[in-house]
Scaffold this active site. Sequence first.
Site: not given
Ligand SMILES: Cc1cc2nc3c(=O)[nH]c(=O)nc-3n(C[C@H](O)[C@H](O)[C@H](O)COP(=O)(O)OP(=O)(O)OC[C@H]3O[C@@H](n4cnc5c(N)ncnc54)[C@H](O)[C@@H]3O)c2cc1C
Length: 320
Positions: A205, A232
């Site tokens: 794969r 998103r």
């Molecule tokens: C437009 C866009 C561009 C992006 N570009 C990039 C990029 O260039 N490179 C890249 O690597 N990622 C990128 N991302 C991914 C982004 O950084 C997040 O990882 C992703 O959107 C998941 O968001 P989240 O962590 O809030 O969500 P979830 O993982 O669902 O977490 C939800 C919330 O739970 C809490 N949480 C979850 N896990 C933890 C933890 N371990 N410690 C502390 N708090 C936690 C936080 O409050 C978090 O906001 C991008 C995202 C978007 C929307």
Amino acid sequence: MSISEAQRADITQARAASNQTRRPTVPALEEVLFEPLQVLDHGFVRVIDYMGDDNAIVQAARVSYGRGTTHPSDDRSLIRYLVRHRHSSPLEMAEIKLHVKLPIFAARQWIRHRTANVNEYSARYSIMDREFYLPDPQQLAAQSKTNRQGRADQPLSPEQAQAVLDLLREDAERCYDHYEEMLNEDDQGLRRRPEDPQLARELARMNLTLNFYTQWYWKVDLHNLLHFLTLRSDSHAQYEIRVYAEVIGQLVERWVPAAWGAFRDYRLEAASLSRQELQCVKQLLRDGTLDLKIMGEMTQREQREFREKLGLVTLGKEPK
Ligand SMILES: Cc1cc2nc3c(=O)[nH]c(=O)nc-3n(C[C@H](O)[C@H](O)[C@H](O)COP(=O)(O)OP(=O)(O)OC[C@H]3O[C@@H](n4cnc5c(N)ncnc54)[C@H](O)[C@@H]3O)c2cc1C
């Protein structure tokens, strides 16, 4: 969207069945239960199961014993209050399970949302289908000059788009041909070429391109789903994941209309203001002038985003 006859038969059978339950159900969501809703050229989202409804949020917030005795408008106000003030735990009481088929590069973005439960189709165990995403020509654009993470507004010319699509198709087809060659397996699992080995699926794969489709079951609670949709559905998200967020948004609206309404009003179509932005808005409302000192604390990009938030090209009168 490619659904085989056997898969369609499974879906039809699941949709024809009906079970009795004492749990509350949501007729608008039941209508589309199990039904694949097309996204992109071969992808889909379908609801497999759900738990709770708008009322479950209210029940949890009140820690009540039954379906609630208050007036529906009180329930709606309570949900709006919870969403407005980010009192999120009652929203975690409602859950939904989706079956999603999506290109691998979109799945890589999606999987970053850690607060969900995922089980992905195993390409170590099963053989991937010859199914890859080819963008609509309107979606093929050059690299944006202002946004390093995005594409420009203007699509490529029809000839340029055709050339790109030809490359994408040829690469994917060729890689899949080699994948099949390495697997060396017919429909019955027997060797096509008896003299050659059958490479393990987990190895074969690895040459597949990122536009091949994968599938997973994805279960998430409403609070974390709304967070996913905030990120998103945003214009900064890549089109190919945004279209999934849009379809899921429509499902959420069917499922929990009151929570969806509050989410739209306070999050999705709302904007938050920084300290500087708030001060500027206050002064603009007071005397129609701009506080240049405060504006100076913002970067060019922040200033541009501030204008976008207010839907303005210019910001009021400059101070005399
Ligand atoms: C437009 C866009 C561009 C992006 N570009 C990039 C990029 O260039 N490179 C890249 O690597 N990622 C990128 N991302 C991914 C982004 O950084 C997040 O990882 C992703 O959107 C998941 O968001 P989240 O962590 O809030 O969500 P979830 O993982 O669902 O977490 C939800 C919330 O739970 C809490 N949480 C979850 N896990 C933890 C933890 N371990 N410690 C502390 N708090 C936690 C936080 O409050 C978090 O906001 C991008 C995202 C978007 C929307």
